[in-house]
Design a protein around this motif. Structure first.
Motif, PDB file in Angstrom:
ATOM      1  N   LEU A 156       8.312  -8.218   5.109  1.00  0.00           N
ATOM      2  CA  LEU A 156       8.240  -6.853   4.587  1.00  0.00           C
ATOM      3  C   LEU A 156       7.462  -6.811   3.280  1.00  0.00           C
ATOM      4  O   LEU A 156       6.629  -5.933   3.062  1.00  0.00           O
ATOM      5  CB  LEU A 156       9.658  -6.296   4.383  1.00  0.00           C
ATOM      6  N   ASN A 176       0.452  -6.289   1.109  1.00  0.00           N
ATOM      7  CA  ASN A 176      -0.697  -6.787   1.872  1.00  0.00           C
ATOM      8  C   ASN A 176      -1.174  -8.132   1.330  1.00  0.00           C
ATOM      9  O   ASN A 176      -2.352  -8.386   1.157  1.00  0.00           O
ATOM     10  CB  ASN A 176      -1.855  -5.786   1.806  1.00  0.00           C
ATOM     11  N   THR A 185       4.924   2.038   4.031  1.00  0.00           N
ATOM     12  CA  THR A 185       5.556   0.722   3.892  1.00  0.00           C
ATOM     13  C   THR A 185       6.941   0.842   3.289  1.00  0.00           C
ATOM     14  O   THR A 185       7.867   0.125   3.659  1.00  0.00           O
ATOM     15  CB  THR A 185       4.707  -0.210   3.018  1.00  0.00           C
ATOM     16  N   TRP A 186       7.090   1.758   2.332  1.00  0.00           N
ATOM     17  CA  TRP A 186       8.410   1.924   1.734  1.00  0.00           C
ATOM     18  C   TRP A 186       9.419   2.350   2.788  1.00  0.00           C
ATOM     19  O   TRP A 186      10.552   1.872   2.827  1.00  0.00           O
ATOM     20  CB  TRP A 186       8.356   2.987   0.635  1.00  0.00           C
ATOM     21  N   LEU A 219       1.125   0.617  10.435  1.00  0.00           N
ATOM     22  CA  LEU A 219       2.433   1.171  10.730  1.00  0.00           C
ATOM     23  C   LEU A 219       2.328   2.280  11.758  1.00  0.00           C
ATOM     24  O   LEU A 219       1.374   3.042  11.746  1.00  0.00           O
ATOM     25  CB  LEU A 219       3.061   1.716   9.445  1.00  0.00           C
ATOM     26  N   ILE A 226       3.861  -7.208   3.956  1.00  0.00           N
ATOM     27  CA  ILE A 226       3.257  -5.975   4.454  1.00  0.00           C
ATOM     28  C   ILE A 226       3.076  -4.979   3.321  1.00  0.00           C
ATOM     29  O   ILE A 226       2.033  -4.338   3.187  1.00  0.00           O
ATOM     30  CB  ILE A 226       4.153  -5.370   5.558  1.00  0.00           C
ATOM     31  N   MET A 227       4.101  -4.889   2.494  1.00  0.00           N
ATOM     32  CA  MET A 227       4.076  -3.893   1.437  1.00  0.00           C
ATOM     33  C   MET A 227       2.922  -4.128   0.459  1.00  0.00           C
ATOM     34  O   MET A 227       2.254  -3.207   0.033  1.00  0.00           O
ATOM     35  CB  MET A 227       5.410  -3.936   0.680  1.00  0.00           C
TER      36      MET A 227
END
Lengths: 287, 295, 247
Positions: free
Chosen positions: A203, A209, A137-138, A122, A206-207
């Motif tokens: 998303l 992984n 991530t949030w 990020l 990503i959050m």
């Protein structure tokens, strides 16, 4: 602690809102419960991951996944749903499930059945406020969701095409008679609906992984519960219901997770709600 | 031997497809949670036979009755919700039931439950015997469906499917028959659950999840809702896919999904559906008005 | 007097659909209810037939209070109806439509509901109604494949098969060809001879004048006239109401 859970719940709820938006938009126009929309969720995660692996650019991956999945959605609508538009709901439901099964299995064949990583870097770090720790991530999730939902809201309520869209959702025949290009509206509807679900999938990938071909299983059905809770076809209601469920799952799930699965909470809520208010939470007088 | 095992499970699916046909076929109401009752029957048997040593016949009857009674309750609930909501309600019910089986220790939680081998009058029944019993059960269900189609009850259900208000004006208590149709349908699913429990010897919650409900419903739909041959043929075709495509076992789900989509696109009334237009061209009686997208 | 509705009011939320309607139906009479669209005619039908209860008011059938009874019970008491938009069972054959009505008494018995429906005596009985309405030859056709006019007649045949004391027809001539309308008029006269009392909602003035013994005129949920056709025809209030509405 409470605040931490609160933010966590909002984050989860945001993803739900994005995922469920597709289903509610499709229902609004076609009166169809579209489980295949969750297929976009899974496709979106894989496309996002792939584009990121190729470009290393997070923004590009999200945009790309939205566009590609959106186009896939339009394709499905053109080639499959269009034929079945006026058929019985059971038929449509089974079709959408067939599509969903196909998508997930295709992804399994192409990518292998095991979870893959989605290690996105990020461009910003997490935030630490006193006892509150908000991972990057949030923040990403909340920002992206807010942006996309805002864009949707703006289109729906502040543009001409949004007006046409709402008219079509009210009554497709009358909209046609008024000269509205219904085909374009429906295509736009599917584009955004599937695109949003795809971004949601990325998303989540990503959050946590992690992405896998079956990651869409639970969301597929949970989204149905959420859109009913929010009032079928009601985007605002859907967002609210999604947030509520996200919060309830986070809080209750933390405490009774051993005795009752989080994922069933949405359905329990749904059943209880339908018993008390058979018309759903936000149903307007029309239902 | 292998054939016997396959034949048994396909027959069980046929019974399930016939059962869901009563609610979704004859009465025309979507039920996407039939696996719940399949599971209720199976778990009832597992508890009665497995934990308390109850014999086959009593287990069978009780399993059916419990599934049927809970089905009546779901039928009552279904009266309160409109059609679109009914589909989701049955899905939700399925999830909740599976969650209960998964988490409540009495139902074995994640360990599942085991069932002792089938014995009739203390004589152990092997695979062939079980197949015979299942086939007999299937035959009974077929005969029942046949009779149902030709009876006043059948006509009442089909009338409801065609036009509820008109049916009501003919003296048919629509609400009552909707509930009855659920009860009958789930009773049969419960019976299927019982024999399934003996067949498997060991059951777990995931045997009865939502995908199973879809499998059951799609057998009835692909075969042809509202007919008797339809669900049976659907069960044979969709039930055999895992076997027939053994060589392409990696592509099974792909094929399954494709069949579903192709069938719905090109012959939604099902293989045996003839030109039965009642389901497929259901321009909805009253267009369901949504919550609306205008604020 | 076989049916009496007293001071029927029906409010749907804020909407006053009916604002105190009373009507009486006498034995063997053909009563017509006419009025512009939205006057509340179908609402009145629905209330009498039990689709929903009135907000206020009562309905008396053969001396018994039937207010608020559900429609399947009212059907069993002897009131049959057809619907404005045809509600014939389109997925069923003509024969099955009529048989469905004949079974009214059979549906509720635990034993009788499992009895075979299409026994020869039942079929014969159904064919009687089918012949009566000139539908012979069509009995095995799927009702949905017939013309609109024929579908409406099937619906009437079905209603008759209930052996009702009162037959309530909601815009039976809506969308019918002139030929079908003549058939319909003959049917009404025939039914009068069979001692069935009839209430008709009709938009077609010609039919209303010819078929009915008495007419009630509704507008905006209120009754504006009541009398024999000749009187109604010359009633200035009625004429004013229909200005621009004449067919």
């Amino acid at each position: 602690m409470f605040l931490q859970q609160l933010v966590n719940g909002v984050v989860i709820g945001s993803v739900y809102a994005l995922t469920a938006m597709g289903a509610t938009l499709v229902y609004g126009i076609l009166r169809v419960l579209d489980i295949a929309n969750a297929g976009a969720y899974v496709i979106g995660a894989y496309i996002g991951m792939t584009i990121y692996a190729l470009t290393g650019n997070l923004f590009a991956s999200l945009v790309a996944t939205l566009i590609v999945s959106g186009l896939i959605g339009v394709g499905l609508e053109r080639f499959i749903y269009l034929r079945l538009f006026n058929k019985s709901p059971v038929i449509l439901l089974i079709t959408s499930i067939g599509i969903f099964i196909f998508i997930e299995d295709l992804l399994r064949l192409l990518n292998g059945p095991y979870a893959k990583r989605f290690p996105a870097k990020l461009p910003f770090d997490g935030v630490q406020l006193a006892n509150l720790s908000i991972p990057g991530t949030w923040i990403l999730v909340m920002v992206v969701t807010a942006v996309l939902l805002f864009v949707l809201w703006y289109i729906l309520y502040h543009t001409k095409i949004g007006l046409a869209w709402r008219a079509t959702a009210q009554d497709i025949e009358i909209a046609k008679a008024m000269g509205i290009n219904v085909n374009l509206i429906v295509a736009l509807n599917f584009f955004l609906g599937y695109g949003f679900a795809a971004v949601a999938g990325s998303l989540i990938g990503i959050m946590y992984n992690s992405i896998s071909p079956t990651m869409g299983d639970i969301p597929a059905y949970k989204m149905l519960a959420i859109i009913v809770l929010g009032g079928l076809g009601n985007p605002v209601g859907t967002v609210i219901a999604a947030l509520v469920i996200g919060l309830v799952e986070t809080f209750i799930g933390g405490y009774i997770g051993f005795f009752f699965p989080r994922d069933a909470i949405a359905f329990v809520a749904l059943i209880i709600l339908l018993l008390i208010r058979p018309k759903g939470l936000f149903a307007s007088k029309n239902i | 031997m292998y054939l016997i095992v396959v034949a048994t499970i396909v027959s069980i699916y046929a019974i399930l497809a016939l059962s869901v046909n009563i609610v979704t076929g004859y009465t025309g109401r979507p039920n996407l949670g039939q696996a719940s009752f399949f599971g209720i029957g199976a778990y009832t048997t597992a508890i009665l036979a497995g934990k308390y040593g109850v014999g086959f016949m009593p287990s069978l009857i009780i399993s059916g009755m419990i599934a049927g009674i809970i089905g009546l309750l779901l039928g009552l609930v279904s009266l309160r919700v409109k059609e679109d909501f009914l589909a989701i309600t049955t899905i939700g019910f399925n999830f909740v039931i599976v969650a209960i089986f998964q988490y409540v220790p009495f139902f074995g939680a994640s360990m599942g439950l085991s069932i002792p081998p089938l014995k009739l009058f203390s004589i152990p029944i092997g695979h062939i015997g079980l197949l015979a019993i299942v086939l007999l059960l299937m035959l009974l269900v077929i005969l029942f469906s046949y009779r149902l189609e030709r009876s006043w009850l059948g006509i009442a259900l089909v009338s409801i499917r065609n036009n509820e208000d008109a049916a009501e004006s003919l003296g048919i208590d629509v609400r009552r028959f909707k509930v009855i149709s659920f009860g009958i349908s789930t009773f049969i699913a419960g019976l299927a659950g019982c024999v399934y429990a003996y067949y498997m010897g060991f059951i777990m919650s995931y045997n009865f999840q939502f995908m199973t409900s879809i499998a059951i419903l799609s057998m009835a739909v692909v075969g042809g809702l509202g007919t008797i041959a339809g669900p049976i043929i659907g069960a044979v075709i969709l039930g055999l896919i895992p076997e027939v495509f053994r060589f392409a076992s990696d592509y099974r789900l792909l094929i399954y999904g494709t069949i579903l989509v192709l069938m719905m696109c090109f012959k939604p009334q099902g293989i045996m559906g003839g030109d039965n237009s009642t389901f497929i061209n259901l321009i909805r009686k009253t267009p369901p008005k949504t919550a609306g997208m205008d604020k | 007097m076989i049916l009496k509705a007293k001071n029927i009011k029906k409010y749907f939320g804020g909407l006053k659909a009916l604002n105190g309607i009373s009507l009486e139906l006498n034995q063997d009479e053909v009563l017509g209810i006419i009025g512009p669209n939205g006057a509340g005619k179908s609402t009145l039908f629905n209330i009498i037939c039990g689709v929903y209860p009135p907000t206020e008011g009562s309905i008396n059938f053969e001396g018994k209070d039937i207010t608020g009874l559900k429609s399947h019970n009212i059907a069993k008491l002897g009131i049959a109806r057809t619907f404005q938009i045809t509600h014939a069972f389109q997925g069923m054959t003509v024969l099955d439509n009529v048989i469905a009505a004949i079974g009214m008494e059979k549906y509720n018995g635990l034993i009788s509901m499992f009895k075979i429906a299409r026994k020869s005596d039942i079929v014969e009985l159904a064919m009687n109604y089918i012949k009566l309405l000139n539908l012979e030859g069509l009995e095995n056709k799927k009702t949905g494949e017939l013309s609109l006019g024929k579908m409406k007649i099937v619906e009437i045949a079905r209603a008759l098969a209930l052996k009702p004391k009162i037959l309530m027809l909601d815009e039976p001539c809506n969308g019918l060809s002139y030929g079908d309308i003549d058939i319909f008029l003959n049917l009404i006269f025939m039914l009068k001879e069979q001692k069935i009392s009839i209430i008709i909602i009709e938009h077609n003035m010609n039919v209303a004048m010819k078929a009915c013994d008495r007419l009630i005129v509704l507008n905006f949920g209120e009754e504006i006239a009541d009398g024999i056709p000749k009187e109604i025809q010359n009633n200035p209030l009625v004429i004013k109401t229909y200005l621009g509405e004449e067919e």
